[in-house]
Design a protein around this motif. Sequence first.
Motif, PDB file in Angstrom:
ATOM      1  N   THR A 104      26.114  81.094   8.879  1.00 32.58           N
ATOM      2  CA  THR A 104      25.190  80.815   7.891  1.00 32.58           C
ATOM      3  C   THR A 104      25.365  79.458   7.554  1.00 32.58           C
ATOM      4  N   ARG A 105      26.603  79.062   7.368  1.00 33.48           N
ATOM      5  CA  ARG A 105      26.622  77.448   6.573  1.00 33.48           C
ATOM      6  C   ARG A 105      26.095  76.625   7.839  1.00 33.48           C
ATOM      7  N   ALA A 106      26.370  76.887   9.053  1.00 38.00           N
ATOM      8  CA  ALA A 106      25.618  75.804  10.336  1.00 38.00           C
ATOM      9  C   ALA A 106      24.059  76.066   9.977  1.00 38.00           C
ATOM     10  N   ALA A 107      23.656  77.175   9.842  1.00 40.97           N
ATOM     11  CA  ALA A 107      22.163  77.357   9.775  1.00 40.97           C
ATOM     12  C   ALA A 107      21.593  76.340   8.559  1.00 40.97           C
ATOM     13  N   ARG A 108      22.376  76.602   7.261  1.00 39.84           N
ATOM     14  CA  ARG A 108      21.602  75.928   6.105  1.00 39.84           C
ATOM     15  C   ARG A 108      22.063  74.218   6.546  1.00 39.84           C
ATOM     16  N   LEU A 109      23.033  73.751   6.953  1.00 36.35           N
ATOM     17  CA  LEU A 109      23.499  72.472   7.301  1.00 36.35           C
ATOM     18  C   LEU A 109      22.337  72.008   8.373  1.00 36.35           C
ATOM     19  N   ALA A 110      22.224  72.553   9.394  1.00 39.12           N
ATOM     20  CA  ALA A 110      21.294  72.170  10.259  1.00 39.12           C
ATOM     21  C   ALA A 110      19.636  72.038   9.862  1.00 39.12           C
ATOM     22  N   SER A 131      10.436  55.851  20.163  1.00 35.88           N
ATOM     23  CA  SER A 131      10.635  56.963  19.115  1.00 35.88           C
ATOM     24  C   SER A 131      10.750  58.418  19.930  1.00 35.88           C
ATOM     25  N   MET A 132      10.222  58.660  21.012  1.00 35.38           N
ATOM     26  CA  MET A 132      10.564  59.996  21.628  1.00 35.38           C
ATOM     27  C   MET A 132      12.047  59.876  22.042  1.00 35.38           C
ATOM     28  N   LEU A 133      12.597  58.710  22.425  1.00 42.04           N
ATOM     29  CA  LEU A 133      14.027  58.780  22.538  1.00 42.04           C
ATOM     30  C   LEU A 133      15.131  59.053  21.344  1.00 42.04           C
ATOM     31  N   VAL A 134      14.279  58.447  20.222  1.00 38.78           N
ATOM     32  CA  VAL A 134      15.193  58.847  19.071  1.00 38.78           C
ATOM     33  C   VAL A 134      14.642  60.419  18.638  1.00 38.78           C
ATOM     34  N   LEU A 135      13.725  60.939  18.803  1.00 36.20           N
ATOM     35  CA  LEU A 135      13.589  62.343  18.900  1.00 36.20           C
ATOM     36  C   LEU A 135      14.477  63.168  19.647  1.00 36.20           C
ATOM     37  N   PHE A 136      14.561  62.700  20.966  1.00 32.04           N
ATOM     38  CA  PHE A 136      15.775  63.371  21.834  1.00 32.04           C
ATOM     39  C   PHE A 136      17.143  63.434  21.064  1.00 32.04           C
ATOM     40  N   LEU A 137      17.657  62.191  20.711  1.00 32.30           N
ATOM     41  CA  LEU A 137      18.875  62.005  19.921  1.00 32.30           C
ATOM     42  C   LEU A 137      18.913  63.040  18.867  1.00 32.30           C
ATOM     43  N   THR A 138      17.720  63.071  18.072  1.00 31.84           N
ATOM     44  CA  THR A 138      17.792  63.895  16.992  1.00 31.84           C
ATOM     45  C   THR A 138      17.973  65.456  17.360  1.00 31.84           C
ATOM     46  N   TYR A 139      17.300  65.736  18.336  1.00 35.96           N
ATOM     47  CA  TYR A 139      17.590  67.183  18.927  1.00 35.96           C
ATOM     48  C   TYR A 139      19.085  67.429  19.113  1.00 35.96           C
ATOM     49  N   LEU A 140      19.687  66.361  20.017  1.00 30.04           N
ATOM     50  CA  LEU A 140      20.979  66.506  20.345  1.00 30.04           C
ATOM     51  C   LEU A 140      21.796  66.568  19.024  1.00 30.04           C
ATOM     52  N   GLY A 141      21.717  65.845  18.064  1.00 29.69           N
ATOM     53  CA  GLY A 141      22.304  65.692  16.975  1.00 29.69           C
ATOM     54  C   GLY A 141      22.294  66.977  16.222  1.00 29.69           C
ATOM     55  N   TYR A 142      21.131  67.727  16.168  1.00 28.84           N
ATOM     56  CA  TYR A 142      20.827  69.124  15.722  1.00 28.84           C
ATOM     57  C   TYR A 142      21.647  70.174  16.428  1.00 28.84           C
ATOM     58  N   LEU A 143      21.629  70.079  17.687  1.00 24.54           N
ATOM     59  CA  LEU A 143      22.532  71.090  18.378  1.00 24.54           C
ATOM     60  C   LEU A 143      24.077  70.933  18.299  1.00 24.54           C
ATOM     61  N   ALA A 144      24.410  69.721  18.052  1.00 23.81           N
ATOM     62  CA  ALA A 144      25.772  69.364  18.082  1.00 23.81           C
ATOM     63  C   ALA A 144      26.217  69.789  16.736  1.00 23.81           C
ATOM     64  N   LEU A 145      25.596  69.703  15.628  1.00 25.95           N
ATOM     65  CA  LEU A 145      25.856  70.119  14.280  1.00 25.95           C
ATOM     66  C   LEU A 145      26.100  71.805  14.528  1.00 25.95           C
ATOM     67  N   TRP A 146      25.093  72.531  15.130  1.00 25.88           N
ATOM     68  CA  TRP A 146      25.329  73.932  15.273  1.00 25.88           C
ATOM     69  C   TRP A 146      26.442  74.260  15.938  1.00 25.88           C
ATOM     70  N   ALA A 147      26.793  73.471  16.949  1.00 26.54           N
ATOM     71  CA  ALA A 147      27.963  73.696  17.779  1.00 26.54           C
ATOM     72  C   ALA A 147      29.226  73.608  17.123  1.00 26.54           C
ATOM     73  N   SER A 148      29.100  72.688  16.021  1.00 27.25           N
ATOM     74  CA  SER A 148      30.513  72.167  15.288  1.00 27.25           C
ATOM     75  C   SER A 148      30.933  73.187  14.304  1.00 27.25           C
ATOM     76  N   VAL A 149      29.611  73.609  13.458  1.00 29.72           N
ATOM     77  CA  VAL A 149      30.314  74.530  12.564  1.00 29.72           C
ATOM     78  C   VAL A 149      30.494  75.762  12.838  1.00 29.72           C
ATOM     79  N   GLU A 150      31.638  76.241  12.398  1.00 24.35           N
ATOM     80  CA  GLU A 150      31.961  77.680  12.862  1.00 24.35           C
ATOM     81  C   GLU A 150      31.422  78.616  12.244  1.00 24.35           C
ATOM     82  N   ASP A 151      31.060  78.761  10.928  1.00 22.14           N
ATOM     83  CA  ASP A 151      30.538  79.682   9.994  1.00 22.14           C
ATOM     84  C   ASP A 151      28.787  79.734  10.210  1.00 22.14           C
TER      85      ASP A 151
END
Lengths: 224, 242
Positions: B150-156, B128-148
Amino acid sequence: MTAPFADVAAVFRRDLKLAWAAGGGAATPVAFFLGATTLVPLAVGADPRQLATIGPPLVWITAALAALLVLERLFQADLEDGSLDQLLLASTPLELIVLAKGAALWTAVGLPLAVAAAPIAIALQAPVAATPVIVAGLLLGMAAFIGFGVLGAALAAGVRRGGVLIAILVLPFFAPPIIFGAASAAAAASGTPSDAFLLLSGCAAAAVALGPLGAAAALRFQAE
Amino acid sequence: MLTRYANPARFMALSSWAMPLAAVLAVAAFAIGLPWGLLYAPADYQQGESVRILYVHVPAAWWALGIYTAMTVASVMSLVWRHLLADVAARAMAPVGAAYCGLCLVTGSLWGEPTWGTWWVWDARLTSMLVLFLTYLGYLALWASVEDETRAARLAAILCLAGFINIPIVRFSVEWWSTLHQGPSLLRQGGSAIDPSMLTPLLIMAGAYAAAAAAIVMALMRAEIYRRRAMAAATRRAAQPA
């Protein structure tokens, strides 16, 4: 202004047609499923006893990956051509429309994948008597994967080449259905009683209920 | 423009002294806790000297979870009140939480080898710690992928909430496997099972991790607010005829 049910049915029919119209539809994920599982005995060897223990779990993993393949275009096309704006204007709640799109995806892709799992599981030395449980489990599992998948697809809808991003976002959510799904398949293969199937049903119910809620919220921000 | 930055201005005033204070506290607590835990605390009668890794490992695990919880609170505030500062805070906390989570996994692995005889097991807590780590990575990846932004903030924020539901589910689903990791020793019925000679340096280290996280998060938030102010100023200058 149309009744919600008519809207939902129209979206379901439209997405089903689109899934089958564009480049073979469900045939592509099923072909991927077959190709990927063919690599299993090539990697681990053809020993039937060894295959019998890892076969059913690998059917589950490969089916989950096959479900990921179809998520990228789910909302992206609607966002690009303006259909999403029309869907947002409809009086029917967006959550129901997302549910209809997910149901169409399940029918077009999830159902054929689950059915294709029967011959694949038998080829991977799962007992024939266990295949009904594997197929039934994958029917539920596909509902769980697509339920979480629509959330990932909605979050990444505006991202160019969002396929890898969707995989990263969604794979942590696949953990519970994979655990219970593979456990139910393994229990059926070894003939031991197990309540993994009930817990898998719970995962599917949660994903189908919560996935569209999150996806609709994300899509509203995508269209802003 | 002024009203929009009303609350960030208050944050900037607060953090201008709170950030250095947290940094000083973190350095001081590390200066006490690290030598205490790594050199002077008693060795465990079973684990020997390798127990010292836990002074680094356990606080990292606590705060990896704590920071994700704080991110979830910030995400709720972002979605409900559309508050800029909540977006900035959630974004700033993510890399710190991911780093703590990664540190927890690495130090746990280093501790597991001499103690359990294996670098990694697919135990409930570890998975479950590894899944938490993956969740952190996904969160950061989403922030990095969405250019706008405000939109990145809401989606994240939506992703953060969904991940917050998923993590306990993963935790309980992997409980199915027999668990090798020990149960809680500190917050349990009958009081702490840790001897004070070990508990005191552990709590000092937990305080050090918390202060370090607070200092880094505030520094990242201040940098982000300065960046946004600079961009807003550049936009204003470009809009004005010379």
